[in-house]
Design an enzyme around this catalytic site. Structure first.
Site, mmCIF file in Angstrom:
data_model
loop_
_atom_site.group_PDB
_atom_site.id
_atom_site.type_symbol
_atom_site.label_atom_id
_atom_site.label_comp_id
_atom_site.label_asym_id
_atom_site.label_seq_id
_atom_site.Cartn_x
_atom_site.Cartn_y
_atom_site.Cartn_z
ATOM 1 N N SER A 98 37.965 39.545 39.011
ATOM 2 C CA SER A 98 37.297 39.795 40.115
ATOM 3 C C SER A 98 37.173 41.094 40.529
ATOM 4 C CB SER A 98 36.805 38.733 40.642
ATOM 5 O OG SER A 98 37.845 38.593 41.244
ATOM 6 N N LYS A 102 38.819 38.922 48.054
ATOM 7 C CA LYS A 102 37.509 39.224 47.832
ATOM 8 C C LYS A 102 37.134 40.605 48.604
ATOM 9 C CE LYS A 102 35.266 36.646 44.864
ATOM 10 N NZ LYS A 102 36.334 36.340 44.102
#
Lengths: 222, 222
Positions: B142, B180
């Site tokens: 990711s 993230k």
DNA sequence: ATGACCTGAGACCAAAGGGTGAACGATGAG
DNA sequence: CTCATCGTTCACCCTTTGGTCTCAGGTCAT
């Protein structure tokens, strides 16, 4: 290593990029060096590229990148951040002095870059196996596809052999050290960037010497 | 390395992403550069991609990512992310045992993973500033666009605050920890992957808790 | 002086940079 | 499925830029 003109041009380019972020065109360089023709500039640029101070995209406008500066960037050029580093202090008896960062590496960096220590990094020795190791700061984006970015520090184990698929520091024609993925193609050797913008270069076995093998990478976020 | 137009567009894109977390559409860029047609934008984007400043997914809307900024991000925005590597003076001994690797992290990893130590890594303490640190092994792709690959180990500084744009370990709904990039959008918080295949998730401020902030990354090659 | 060699001058050309407008296609939401 | 949004491509145009070639003047060793 550099002629006076070459150095002058290199410093000018560096200055311009640093100030404006945009590299100068041939005509602008012509003006700056007080020439009336750009054919001379062309020759100078070629020489600088050959010596590994510059990188450029051929046939692209203003596509110059300064890879390193001459030893004495003396001319009032405020040091590039890194030069503030003082390697002296490190004498706490422990063996952990770190391993030397020998320079920056990218497409087009000459072997000389591997001689001067520009800093040291404390590498966890569980990353290092046996053998002699050194570190390099990566310059450029040629390995971006392998997750190695501009400014990353790579740990290299000194060796002269590598397997196909390894990422290695390779010395081409005794002139230019570069970090690339190595592929053996029959008798030849291919050096492959992890970035579609760069093309794979193929050499005869006698033109390429492996200087080391990538064992780890360290990136620091500000 | 860049022409004036290219730089202008790049800075605009960067600005927009930093502010809103969303990359501008071609039409918006067209407006911003005061053009009447977006095909020009297309060409600029292509050039920026070729030069390694941008990455994009073809045929995807607003799928741009700024990989690096021009050397002079002149426009009063010097923060230049992770700039030139500056090896700091080796401090005293390392804390001997290394710092704990607390688990793997990716989208969907429950908080429990942060309790069990699955290993230790000897981190060079010049990477670590003051404060409490821990490490995590990255699982998944990711963050691939930020050069963080599956299997990499990230060093996290424990903190509960972070700035927009930082890469953080965030705990969502007390259930799920994830690595993230954090964006503040007004009162809400966006967690953004560096991989256009994942979509940005937006939460109210009470649903997200920052657990730490990315300070370094270590990758080892077999 | 002669010729090898280097450097700059100037001209020329091909190609890239960049702007416009329109048509085309892919994507994703309803 | 249908439609709106958004990225992609093409044709056309002009400007900017890089690459190359030739010529003229120097320097230097023979």
């Amino acid at each position: 290593m550099l002629t006076a003109k070459q150095k002058e041009l290199l410093l000018y380019i560096h200055e311009r990029i640093k100030e404006s972020g945009v590299s100068p065109s041939f005509d602008e360089m012509k003006e700056a060096l007080d020439l009336a023709s750009k054919s001379g500039i062309h020759r100078l640029i070629t020489a600088l590229e050959e010596r590994g101070f510059l990188r450029r995209l051929p046939h692209r406008a203003r596509a110059l990148e300064v890879l390193k500066l001459p030893e004495s960037a003396a001319t009032a050029a405020p040091p590039k951040g890194r030069s503030t580093f003082r390697p002296s202090v490190v004498a706490d008896g422990r063996s952990g002095m770190g391993i030397p960062i020998l320079g920056q590496i990218a497409a087009g960096v000459p072997i000389e870059a591997l001689q001067n220590e520009i800093g040291r990094i404390q590498a966890p020795d569980d990353l290092l196996g046996a053998g002699d190791h050194f570190a390099l700061e990566v310059k450029g984006d040629s390995m971006i596809g392998a997750g190695i970015l501009d400014g990353d520090v790579v740990l290299i184990k000194r060796t002269d052999t590598a397997d196909s698929g390894d990422i290695v520091v390779a010395l081409v024609d005794n002139e230019e050290a570069t970090l690339k993925r190595l592929r053996k193609r029959g008798n030849s050797i291919a050096l492959e960037a992890a970035n579609p913008a760069y093309e794979t270069r193929i050499f005869g076995p006698d033109r390429v010497r492996v200087q080391g093998k990538l064992v780890a990478m360290i990136r620091r976020y500000s």
